[in-house]
Write an enzyme that holds these catalytic residues in place. Structure first.
Site, PDB file in Angstrom:
ATOM      1  N   PRO A  10       0.785  -1.230   0.000  1.00  0.00           N
ATOM      2  CA  PRO A  10       0.000   0.000   0.000  1.00  0.00           C
ATOM      3  C   PRO A  10       0.823   1.290   0.000  1.00  0.00           C
ATOM      4  O   PRO A  10       1.846   1.383   0.682  1.00  0.00           O
ATOM      5  CB  PRO A  10      -0.829  -0.107   1.286  1.00  0.00           C
ATOM      6  CG  PRO A  10      -0.132  -1.110   2.117  1.00  0.00           C
ATOM      7  CD  PRO A  10       0.510  -2.074   1.165  1.00  0.00           C
ATOM      8  N   ASN A  11       0.345   2.214  -0.793  1.00  0.00           N
ATOM      9  CA  ASN A  11       0.876   3.582  -0.902  1.00  0.00           C
ATOM     10  C   ASN A  11       2.201   3.676  -1.666  1.00  0.00           C
ATOM     11  O   ASN A  11       2.690   4.772  -1.919  1.00  0.00           O
ATOM     12  CB  ASN A  11       1.028   4.234   0.491  1.00  0.00           C
ATOM     13  CG  ASN A  11      -0.298   4.313   1.208  1.00  0.00           C
ATOM     14  OD1 ASN A  11      -1.269   4.820   0.650  1.00  0.00           O
ATOM     15  ND2 ASN A  11      -0.370   3.776   2.409  1.00  0.00           N
ATOM     16  N   ARG A  18       5.275  10.883  -2.575  1.00  0.00           N
ATOM     17  CA  ARG A  18       4.904  10.607  -1.182  1.00  0.00           C
ATOM     18  C   ARG A  18       6.104  10.852  -0.262  1.00  0.00           C
ATOM     19  O   ARG A  18       7.100  10.127  -0.335  1.00  0.00           O
ATOM     20  CB  ARG A  18       4.483   9.140  -1.077  1.00  0.00           C
ATOM     21  CG  ARG A  18       4.229   8.667   0.316  1.00  0.00           C
ATOM     22  CD  ARG A  18       4.162   7.152   0.391  1.00  0.00           C
ATOM     23  NE  ARG A  18       3.850   6.746   1.732  1.00  0.00           N
ATOM     24  CZ  ARG A  18       4.051   5.530   2.222  1.00  0.00           C
ATOM     25  NH1 ARG A  18       4.553   4.581   1.449  1.00  0.00           N
ATOM     26  NH2 ARG A  18       3.759   5.244   3.463  1.00  0.00           N
ATOM     27  N   TYR A  23      11.088   8.765   1.698  1.00  0.00           N
ATOM     28  CA  TYR A  23      11.129   7.629   0.773  1.00  0.00           C
ATOM     29  C   TYR A  23      11.931   7.885  -0.501  1.00  0.00           C
ATOM     30  O   TYR A  23      12.104   6.978  -1.316  1.00  0.00           O
ATOM     31  CB  TYR A  23       9.696   7.199   0.420  1.00  0.00           C
ATOM     32  CG  TYR A  23       8.917   6.748   1.640  1.00  0.00           C
ATOM     33  CD1 TYR A  23       9.326   5.625   2.350  1.00  0.00           C
ATOM     34  CD2 TYR A  23       7.800   7.447   2.101  1.00  0.00           C
ATOM     35  CE1 TYR A  23       8.651   5.198   3.490  1.00  0.00           C
ATOM     36  CE2 TYR A  23       7.109   7.034   3.238  1.00  0.00           C
ATOM     37  CZ  TYR A  23       7.542   5.907   3.921  1.00  0.00           C
ATOM     38  OH  TYR A  23       6.880   5.492   5.044  1.00  0.00           O
ATOM     39  N   ASN A  74       8.099  -5.471  -0.337  1.00  0.00           N
ATOM     40  CA  ASN A  74       7.935  -4.292   0.511  1.00  0.00           C
ATOM     41  C   ASN A  74       6.437  -4.174   0.763  1.00  0.00           C
ATOM     42  O   ASN A  74       5.680  -3.717  -0.099  1.00  0.00           O
ATOM     43  CB  ASN A  74       8.465  -3.021  -0.155  1.00  0.00           C
ATOM     44  CG  ASN A  74       8.352  -1.803   0.771  1.00  0.00           C
ATOM     45  OD1 ASN A  74       7.690  -1.873   1.804  1.00  0.00           O
ATOM     46  ND2 ASN A  74       8.988  -0.708   0.392  1.00  0.00           N
ATOM     47  N   ALA A  77       2.893  -0.548   5.132  1.00  0.00           N
ATOM     48  CA  ALA A  77       2.395  -0.593   6.517  1.00  0.00           C
ATOM     49  C   ALA A  77       1.871  -1.969   6.922  1.00  0.00           C
ATOM     50  O   ALA A  77       1.808  -2.283   8.119  1.00  0.00           O
ATOM     51  CB  ALA A  77       1.311   0.465   6.697  1.00  0.00           C
ATOM     52  N   GLU A  98      12.676  -9.100   2.657  1.00  0.00           N
ATOM     53  CA  GLU A  98      11.849  -7.953   3.048  1.00  0.00           C
ATOM     54  C   GLU A  98      12.646  -6.674   2.799  1.00  0.00           C
ATOM     55  O   GLU A  98      13.795  -6.569   3.229  1.00  0.00           O
ATOM     56  CB  GLU A  98      11.520  -8.103   4.543  1.00  0.00           C
ATOM     57  CG  GLU A  98      10.740  -6.953   5.122  1.00  0.00           C
ATOM     58  CD  GLU A  98      10.542  -7.127   6.640  1.00  0.00           C
ATOM     59  OE1 GLU A  98      10.814  -8.216   7.195  1.00  0.00           O
ATOM     60  OE2 GLU A  98      10.123  -6.142   7.253  1.00  0.00           O
ATOM     61  N   HIS A 100      12.579  -2.312   2.811  1.00  0.00           N
ATOM     62  CA  HIS A 100      11.962  -1.025   3.125  1.00  0.00           C
ATOM     63  C   HIS A 100      12.888   0.075   2.642  1.00  0.00           C
ATOM     64  O   HIS A 100      14.110  -0.001   2.861  1.00  0.00           O
ATOM     65  CB  HIS A 100      11.736  -0.867   4.637  1.00  0.00           C
ATOM     66  CG  HIS A 100      10.856  -1.946   5.179  1.00  0.00           C
ATOM     67  ND1 HIS A 100       9.501  -1.950   4.982  1.00  0.00           N
ATOM     68  CD2 HIS A 100      11.153  -3.086   5.837  1.00  0.00           C
ATOM     69  CE1 HIS A 100       8.994  -3.036   5.519  1.00  0.00           C
ATOM     70  NE2 HIS A 100       9.973  -3.757   6.047  1.00  0.00           N
ATOM     71  N   ARG A 107      12.669   4.894  13.034  1.00  0.00           N
ATOM     72  CA  ARG A 107      11.428   5.664  12.944  1.00  0.00           C
ATOM     73  C   ARG A 107      10.530   5.369  14.155  1.00  0.00           C
ATOM     74  O   ARG A 107      11.003   4.935  15.187  1.00  0.00           O
ATOM     75  CB  ARG A 107      10.751   5.353  11.598  1.00  0.00           C
ATOM     76  CG  ARG A 107      11.653   5.740  10.407  1.00  0.00           C
ATOM     77  CD  ARG A 107      10.968   5.515   9.082  1.00  0.00           C
ATOM     78  NE  ARG A 107       9.789   6.369   8.949  1.00  0.00           N
ATOM     79  CZ  ARG A 107       8.827   6.168   8.037  1.00  0.00           C
ATOM     80  NH1 ARG A 107       8.929   5.158   7.187  1.00  0.00           N
ATOM     81  NH2 ARG A 107       7.782   6.977   7.982  1.00  0.00           N
ATOM     82  N   ARG A 111       6.766   1.079  13.887  1.00  0.00           N
ATOM     83  CA  ARG A 111       7.381   0.534  12.653  1.00  0.00           C
ATOM     84  C   ARG A 111       8.516  -0.437  12.960  1.00  0.00           C
ATOM     85  O   ARG A 111       9.064  -1.062  12.056  1.00  0.00           O
ATOM     86  CB  ARG A 111       7.914   1.673  11.776  1.00  0.00           C
ATOM     87  CG  ARG A 111       6.827   2.549  11.201  1.00  0.00           C
ATOM     88  CD  ARG A 111       7.402   3.559  10.218  1.00  0.00           C
ATOM     89  NE  ARG A 111       6.557   4.731  10.147  1.00  0.00           N
ATOM     90  CZ  ARG A 111       5.477   4.845   9.359  1.00  0.00           C
ATOM     91  NH1 ARG A 111       5.133   3.887   8.549  1.00  0.00           N
ATOM     92  NH2 ARG A 111       4.746   5.951   9.376  1.00  0.00           N
TER      93      ARG A 111
HETATM   94  C1  DQA Z   1       8.009   1.320   4.193  1.00  0.00           C
HETATM   95  C2  DQA Z   1       8.024   1.563   5.697  1.00  0.00           C
HETATM   96  C3  DQA Z   1       6.646   1.360   6.298  1.00  0.00           C
HETATM   97  O1  DQA Z   1       6.684   1.599   7.698  1.00  0.00           O
HETATM   98  C4  DQA Z   1       5.658   2.306   5.676  1.00  0.00           C
HETATM   99  O2  DQA Z   1       4.359   2.071   6.182  1.00  0.00           O
HETATM  100  C5  DQA Z   1       5.654   2.238   4.186  1.00  0.00           C
HETATM  101  C6  DQA Z   1       6.946   2.164   3.497  1.00  0.00           C
HETATM  102  C7  DQA Z   1       9.360   1.670   3.535  1.00  0.00           C
HETATM  103  O3  DQA Z   1       9.575   1.256   2.388  1.00  0.00           O
HETATM  104  O4  DQA Z   1      10.187   2.358   4.150  1.00  0.00           O
HETATM  105  O5  DQA Z   1       4.627   2.338   3.539  1.00  0.00           O
HETATM  106  O6  DQA Z   1       7.751  -0.047   3.947  1.00  0.00           O
END
Ligand code: DQA
Length: 146
Positions: A10-11, A18, A23, A74, A77, A98, A100, A107, A111
Site C-alpha cells: 500500500p501507498n 509521497r 522515501y 515491501n 504498513a 523484506e 523497506h 522511525r 514501525r
Molecule cells: C516502508 C516503511 C513502512 O513503515 C511504511 O508504512 C511504508 C513504506 C518503507 O519502504 O520504508 O509504507 O515499507
C-alpha cells in the site's frame, strides 16, 4: 531463467511524490526499472506488481509459488500489522527478502515490529530504492548456493 516477484504494498504506487524526504525521489516506475536492469545483470528476470489491498497481495504471493523462485517484498504498513501476509509467505515456502526504503528501526516505535521478518530470508532497510537491487543480489546468491 530464474524469475523473481517484486511485490510492493500500500501507498508505494505514490513513490516519488509521497514524503520524498523519507522515501526518496524515485517513482515506483523507476524502482521497477532498476529491478529489471539489476535482474538482467544477474541473469534473472523479474515480474513487478503493486497493490493497495491486502487480499490481492496474498493472492499474488500464492500465485508466485508456481511461477517464481523467490519474492522481494515491501509490504508497506502491512509489514507491521499483517499476520495474514506472514502466513501467506510461510505457506508458499519461497525465499522472501523484506525491503523497506526507509530505515524502519530509526522511525516510530510501531514501525520497529515486522511480522514478515520471521518468515524472511533477511531484511534490507534504509538504502532507498537501491535496497531492491541489494535484495535481488542476495536472492541470486541464495538461489545459486542453496
Ligand atoms: C516502508 C516503511 C513502512 O513503515 C511504511 O508504512 C511504508 C513504506 C518503507 O519502504 O520504508 O509504507 O515499507
Amino acid at each position: 531463467m530464474t524469475s523473481i516477484l517484486i511485490l510492493n504494498g500500500p501507498n508505494l504506487n505514490l513513490l516519488g511524490t509521497r514524503q520524498p524526504e523519507v522515501y526518496g525521489a524515485a517513482t515506483l516506475e523507476d524502482v521497477e526499472r532498476m529491478c529489471h536492469d539489476a535482474a538482467k545483470t544477474l541473469g534473472m528476470t523479474v515480474e513487478c506488481a503493486q497493490s493497495n489491498h491486502e487480499g490481492i497481495l496474498i493472492d499474488q504471493i500464492h500465485a508466485a509459488k508456481s511461477s517464481h523462485a523467490g519474492i522481494v517484498l515491501n509490504a508497506g504498513a502491512y509489514t507491521h500489522t499483517s499476520i495474514a501476509l506472514m502466513d501467506a509467505i510461510a505457506s508458499v515456502e519461497l525465499p522472501m527478502i523484506e525491503v523497506h526504503l526507509s530505515n524502519i528501526h530509526r522511525r516510530e516505535t510501531f514501525r520497529h515490529k515486522s511480522f514478515l521478518a520471521q518468515v524472511a530470508l533477511g531484511q534490507i532497510c534504509g538504502f532507498g530504492a537501491f535496497g531492491y537491487v541489494l535484495a535481488l543480489q542476495a536472492l541470486a546468491k541464495h538461489l545459486t548456493t542453496s
